[in-house]
Design a protein around this motif. Sequence first.
Motif, PDB file in Angstrom:
ATOM      1  N   ALA A 135      -2.864   6.727   4.068  1.00  0.00           N
ATOM      2  CA  ALA A 135      -2.047   7.590   3.672  1.00  0.00           C
ATOM      3  C   ALA A 135      -1.035   8.854   4.091  1.00  0.00           C
ATOM      4  N   LYS A 193       1.284   9.114  -6.307  1.00  0.00           N
ATOM      5  CA  LYS A 193       1.467  10.520  -6.215  1.00  0.00           C
ATOM      6  C   LYS A 193       2.506  11.002  -6.825  1.00  0.00           C
ATOM      7  N   PHE A 244      -7.239   5.693  -3.809  1.00  0.00           N
ATOM      8  CA  PHE A 244      -6.793   6.808  -3.915  1.00  0.00           C
ATOM      9  C   PHE A 244      -7.693   8.348  -4.344  1.00  0.00           C
ATOM     10  N   LYS A 264      -6.378  -0.008  -4.893  1.00  0.00           N
ATOM     11  CA  LYS A 264      -5.520  -0.655  -3.749  1.00  0.00           C
ATOM     12  C   LYS A 264      -6.815  -2.037  -3.437  1.00  0.00           C
ATOM     13  N   MET A 278       0.913   4.320  -3.021  1.00  0.00           N
ATOM     14  CA  MET A 278       0.951   5.190  -2.736  1.00  0.00           C
ATOM     15  C   MET A 278       1.554   6.217  -3.311  1.00  0.00           C
ATOM     16  N   THR A 306       0.654  -1.119  -0.466  1.00  0.00           N
ATOM     17  CA  THR A 306       0.447  -0.286   0.310  1.00  0.00           C
ATOM     18  C   THR A 306       0.709   1.208   0.064  1.00  0.00           C
ATOM     19  N   LEU A 353      -7.007   7.636   1.219  1.00  0.00           N
ATOM     20  CA  LEU A 353      -7.150   6.125   0.815  1.00  0.00           C
ATOM     21  C   LEU A 353      -9.296   6.134   1.408  1.00  0.00           C
ATOM     22  N   ASP A 384      -9.595   9.289   5.620  1.00  0.00           N
ATOM     23  CA  ASP A 384      -7.772   8.717   5.096  1.00  0.00           C
ATOM     24  C   ASP A 384      -7.598   7.116   6.005  1.00  0.00           C
TER      25      ASP A 384
END
Length: 352
Positions: A148, A115, A292, A301, A111, A107, A129, A145
């Motif tokens: 994240a 990004k 995301f 994810k 991320m 994960t 997330l 979130d």
Amino acid sequence: MSLPRIAVDAMGGDEGVRVMISGAALARRRHEQFKFLLVGDQARIERALQAHPNMREASEILHCEDVVGGDEKPTQALRRAKTTSMGLAINAVKRGDAGAAVSAGNTGALMAMSKLALRTMPGIDRPALAALMPTLSDNDVIMLDLGANTECDARNLVQFAIMGAAYARIVTVEGAPRVRLLNIGTEETKGTDRLQDAAQMLREATGPSFSFDGFVEADKINRGDVDVVVTDGFSGNIALKAIEGSARFVTDLLKDAFRSSVRSKIGFLISRPATELLRHHLDPNNHNGAVFLGLNGVVVKSHGSANAAGVANAVAVAARLLEENLTERIAADLAELGEARLRENGTVGAEK
């Protein structure tokens, strides 16, 4: 309706290629318009495809042998973004070769790569997330979130609320979703200064895109009284793990109880329809596919331990977000709230 291809990181997850391909195949049996870019070891993918002839004409393989490890640090994974199956799946979205990416891999690495490659949308400081969780009502609840961003300020929380509400209008509710901030109490005086500031900003921002209903405590998340729960990634991840653990505890407790005696076993046979419904409702595969939010592209994810049905659900989430133009919706909501704030300040429509 024709949809862009979905890039699938076929090497991610606990069981890798077999489950990822089986899940994509199951998703396509349900939705024949789905097309895929399968990223990973070509020989292994082709062997897996032998069991799923429906995938042949709908898939292209992008060969890659390098895989991001489950315990690999995001900074390490970033150095191999151009050689790993995860990185290549995300870069396919960046190049426009795919509309969305789905991965069951690490994960933190997912991320970081997402990004870096896709960047955040204008008006969004940090991506978040978000995931769906079951409730006692007909609609699921969206929470973000979930890990994240371990530390967030009030502005971040407000942005999370806007993104979560846009997501909710696609997958759970029509009209204005009910948004609440996770807090230690529902009273307006409870919580940190950061939560108080975010609450005030959300009260001022409430409009047709969402309604802010104050605070919610952790034990009320799954009651069905709220559509979007907003928090920082640290608290959100703890709450999520606690909820998942409680669900497993209940199901395991029921199993032990039904096995304890002959009378209990007979009771199980009588109550089996109800217990099967409970098992289905609590099965995380039926809610698999965290998103995301806030990126210039769709990245989903899948849980690392998801089975084929879970992967299929994650693929379906990605496809629906493409079909419903999630990114454009978030941008429109940000613009609408920005214009409303200007109107409140008297700077829109004024004579020059």
